[in-house]
Design a protein around this motif. Structure first.
Motif, short mmCIF file in Angstrom:
data_model
loop_
_atom_site.label_atom_id
_atom_site.label_comp_id
_atom_site.label_asym_id
_atom_site.label_seq_id
_atom_site.Cartn_x
_atom_site.Cartn_y
_atom_site.Cartn_z
N GLY A 172 15.77 -53.93 -19.43
CA GLY A 172 16.62 -54.81 -20.30
C GLY A 172 16.24 -55.74 -20.88
N LEU A 173 14.21 -55.71 -21.39
CA LEU A 173 13.94 -56.25 -21.92
C LEU A 173 14.59 -56.12 -23.60
N TRP A 174 14.67 -54.76 -23.94
CA TRP A 174 15.13 -53.99 -25.00
C TRP A 174 16.55 -54.26 -25.58
N LEU A 175 17.21 -55.20 -24.50
CA LEU A 175 18.65 -55.33 -25.14
C LEU A 175 18.71 -56.85 -25.47
N PHE A 176 17.23 -57.31 -25.56
CA PHE A 176 17.22 -58.70 -26.43
C PHE A 176 18.17 -58.96 -27.12
N PRO A 177 17.55 -58.16 -28.86
CA PRO A 177 17.87 -58.51 -29.86
C PRO A 177 19.43 -58.44 -29.70
N ILE A 178 20.52 -57.84 -28.88
CA ILE A 178 21.73 -57.70 -28.48
C ILE A 178 22.18 -58.90 -27.86
N LEU A 179 21.14 -59.60 -27.43
CA LEU A 179 21.49 -60.71 -26.37
C LEU A 179 21.58 -62.13 -27.49
N VAL A 180 21.07 -62.25 -28.44
CA VAL A 180 21.00 -63.19 -29.68
C VAL A 180 22.29 -63.02 -30.18
N LEU A 181 22.26 -61.73 -30.64
CA LEU A 181 22.96 -61.55 -31.01
C LEU A 181 24.67 -62.00 -30.76
N LEU A 182 24.60 -61.46 -28.81
CA LEU A 182 25.83 -61.32 -28.61
C LEU A 182 26.37 -63.12 -28.34
N MET A 183 24.91 -63.74 -27.83
CA MET A 183 24.86 -65.51 -27.46
C MET A 183 25.66 -65.72 -29.53
#
Length: 292
Positions: A172-183
């Motif tokens: 799930g760490l690979w989704l970190f950039p997506i999480l930041v973008l979503l926030m």
């Protein structure tokens, strides 16, 4: 006086590099203007960073102090006194991870929600793409988020060497950039909705900080989704920030209720909020100076 021929008028008009019209399509976001004014975006980012801590004694150290004290209070109140589960994670890491992610979203939301009111004098004097100011808030908050993320990494290393806890960096760490973008986009979208409404309905400004605080308790910042009561779990899952916080913990600490379906729901909700916020902002910016 000699008149201007249609040919000369056309040539004269073509020499302008910017034409400001009284009316423009509501969905016209002026993306081209945003790129042309990218230097102004950098200036606003520097202004936000310098002005906020310029007259403070500790300065940027508040980036570390605020999450540390908040985490300690949460660990004592919700962990020790209330005995709320932390999904098997050390209490300090559990609360710090949730606070780190939540603070970025909350800062983007609260500061964007007052962008019309805070910059009314600037908007009334000079033209520039109004969307640059909300974007500068999102970008400048990335600095604070990065510092708090560094604090989280340091505490993870500390717990690794001082306790039996072993953290696992999951896929799930690979989704970190997506999480930041979503926030960022979710905070931007909700902030644009609020700032557009508060330009006419001032009462909403008093509900911002109170509403954000209530929203935090409806998100899995101080408790894991697995510990939520069954009758309220569905309501908590409807909050689009819940899957983002859960995925954030899952990626860095190896614990959390992560699923691609819930993250897809958060992404769809973010796009809808952002689209609605851009629509209201673009519609309100044309005449907000007359009503602010």
């Amino acid at each position: 006086m000699q008149g201007i021929s249609p040919m000369n008028a056309q040539n004269t008009q073509s020499d302008w590099d910017l034409i400001i019209k009284a009316k423009s399509p509501v969905l016209d976001l002026k993306i081209h203007d945003l790129w042309r004014y990218r230097d102004l975006l950098v200036v606003f980012v520097k202004r936000d960073f310098v002005s906020f801590y310029k007259q403070t004694i500790l300065g940027p150290l508040w980036f570390f102090i605020q999450p540390l004290f908040t985490t300690l209070v949460f660990a004592f109140v919700f962990g020790r006194l209330a005995g709320i589960s932390t999904d098997g994670l050390p209490q300090f890491l559990f609360y710090l991870s949730g606070i780190t992610a939540w603070n970025y979203f909350a800062d983007c939301l609260t500061k964007t929600s007052t962008v019309f009111k805070d910059n009314a004098a600037l908007f009334s004097k000079v033209y520039f793409p109004r969307l640059i100011l909300p974007l500068s808030i999102v970008v400048s908050n990335l600095v604070r988020f990065g510092v708090q993320l560094l604090l989280l990494f340091c505490m993870m290393v500390y717990y690794y060497f001082t306790t039996p806890f072993t953290f696992q960096l999951t896929a799930g760490l690979w989704l970190f950039p997506i999480l930041v973008l979503l926030m960022a986009l979710m905070g931007l979208g909700m902030g644009l909705v609020i700032t557009a409404l508060t330009s006419k309905y001032r009462d909403l400004a008093f509900l911002i900080s109170f509403g954000v605080q209530l929203l935090m308790y409806g998100t899995t910042v101080i408790y894991p989704l697995s510990a939520a009561p069954a009758r309220y779990k569905f309501i908590i899952e409807l909050n689009p920030m819940t899957p983002i916080i859960e995925c954030f913990r899952y990626g860095f600490l190896g614990k959390g209720s992560f699923s691609t379906l819930s993250l897809g729901y958060a992404g769809l909700s973010t796009l809808l909020l952002l689209g609605f916020g851009l629509f209201l902002f673009n519609r309100t910016e044309k005449n907000f100076v007359d009503t602010i």
